[in-house]
Design an enzyme around this catalytic site. Structure first.
Site, PDB file in Angstrom:
ATOM      1  N   CYS A 263      -0.255  -2.184   2.698  1.00 35.45           N
ATOM      2  CA  CYS A 263      -1.286  -2.719   2.596  1.00 35.45           C
ATOM      3  C   CYS A 263       0.214  -4.650   2.783  1.00 35.45           C
ATOM      4  O   CYS A 263      -0.046  -4.339   4.389  1.00 35.45           O
ATOM      5  CB  CYS A 263      -0.623  -2.749   0.822  1.00 35.45           C
ATOM      6  SG  CYS A 263       1.597  -2.325   0.566  1.00 35.45           S
ATOM      7  N   ARG A 268       1.942  -1.688  -2.789  1.00 31.88           N
ATOM      8  CA  ARG A 268       0.491  -1.028  -3.218  1.00 31.88           C
ATOM      9  C   ARG A 268       1.216  -0.324  -1.747  1.00 31.88           C
ATOM     10  O   ARG A 268       0.011   1.692  -2.645  1.00 31.88           O
ATOM     11  CB  ARG A 268      -0.137  -1.524  -2.835  1.00 31.88           C
ATOM     12  CG  ARG A 268      -0.525  -3.068  -3.991  1.00 31.88           C
ATOM     13  CD  ARG A 268      -1.257  -3.842  -3.858  1.00 31.88           C
ATOM     14  NE  ARG A 268      -1.092  -5.363  -2.452  1.00 31.88           N
ATOM     15  CZ  ARG A 268      -1.613  -5.440  -1.747  1.00 31.88           C
ATOM     16  NH1 ARG A 268      -3.057  -6.204  -2.283  1.00 31.88           N
ATOM     17  NH2 ARG A 268      -0.810  -6.427  -0.869  1.00 31.88           N
TER      18      ARG A 268
END
Length: 304
Positions: A263, A268
């Protein structure tokens, strides 16, 4: 002369009645068992998640260390799960060679855990109120340094509140000595690992960012599946069947030599690693630690 026939009819009638009753009992028993079967999520490692009720039992039994990874502003209002320890959700991110958001080294990680009163033998449950995004990052850091028993609260603090349980102040902690293992290189990818994927179809790079970020520029050959696709509206993780559909439709399959989610700064991507590894049982999931912050300034080709 008709009594034997009447007796036979009577016996047949009684047999029929008991047969019907017996079927009815079997149906009821099967129906009663269905909710229990439906509650089994089928995750590869269900022990990596706890429900609010399960966490309540662990707390009552004094068998858990709870880490609160919520946003600092929200913590000013309290709302901590009982016995929860306040951890800065950015505490497992440091700058390394000019790249922000990288994992701390072993010594710094040990110092962090010790300051929170954690030992390597503790059962840990991490939660937040951001769909387990930041909790996953802390979970990943703990796993990289060999912590055996660490779980996420499925649904986060919202699940705790929905269950009707109380919240309060953060726990006061006494410092401890934490002994980490050497970093598990099987749980993270490097820039060199990502570059190998350019000429190897069995190495898959998985972009977990937003669609806007994906369109602005991405690692060549990456597959895009935003991390939020794995979450139900109530913040819990989706079912195994739903998750398999999400990933397999994009070619993210368990037969890959390695899958490397990324990410902006491996937060994430850590969430996606948790889903693929713990819930679906994929092997060789490696979070790209440097992620876009490193790759975008590496001089390597950017795909648009």
């Amino acid at each position: 002369m008709f009594k034997p026939k009447l007796m036979l009819v009577f016996i047949l009638a009684i047999t029929l009645i008991f047969s019907v009753v017996g079927c009815s009992n079997q149906t009821t028993t099967k129906s009663d068992s269905e909710p229990a079967q439906a509650s089994e999520n089928g995750y590869s490692n269900p022990g990596s998640l706890v429900s609010a009720e399960e966490l309540k039992d662990l707390i009552d039994d004094g068998k858990v260390k709870v880490l609160d990874a919520r946003d600092g502003k929200n913590k000013l209002l309290g709302g901590f799960i009982p016995t929860a320890i306040d951890i800065d959700r950015n505490a497992t991110s440091v700058e390394v060679n000019g790249v922000k958001g990288m994992l701390p080294n072993k010594e710094n990680f040990e110092e962090l855990m010790g300051s929170l009163g954690i030992t390597e033998k503790d059962t840990i449950v991490v939660y937040d109120e951001a769909n387990n995004l930041w909790a996953s990052r802390i979970w990943w850091a703990l796993k990289v340094y060999g912590h055996k028993d660490v779980k996420l609260l499925n649904g986060g603090r919202d699940a705790w509140k929905a269950a009707g349980y109380e919240t309060g102040k953060a726990a006061e902690v006494a410092t401890s000595t934490y002994k980490a293992k050497e970093a598990n290189e099987n749980l993270f990818a490097t820039l060199d690992s990502v570059k190998e994927s350019f000429n190897n179809k069995n190495l898959l790079v998985l972009d977990t960012r937003s669609e806007d970020e994906w369109k602005e520029g991405r690692i060549p050959g990456a597959v895009w599946i935003e991390w939020t696709n794995t979450i139900n509206q109530d913040g819990t993780f989706k079912s195994v069947d739903d998750l398999k559909t999400i990933y397999e439709e994009k070619g993210v399959t368990s037969d890959k030599e390695a899958i490397m989610p990324y990410c902006k700064s491996a937060v994430r991507a850590a969430h996606t690693l948790f889903v693929l590894q713990e819930l679906l049982g994929y092997d060789s999931i490696k979070n790209y630690d440097g992620s876009w912050l490193e790759y975008s300034v590496s001089g390597e080709q950017i795909e648009k």
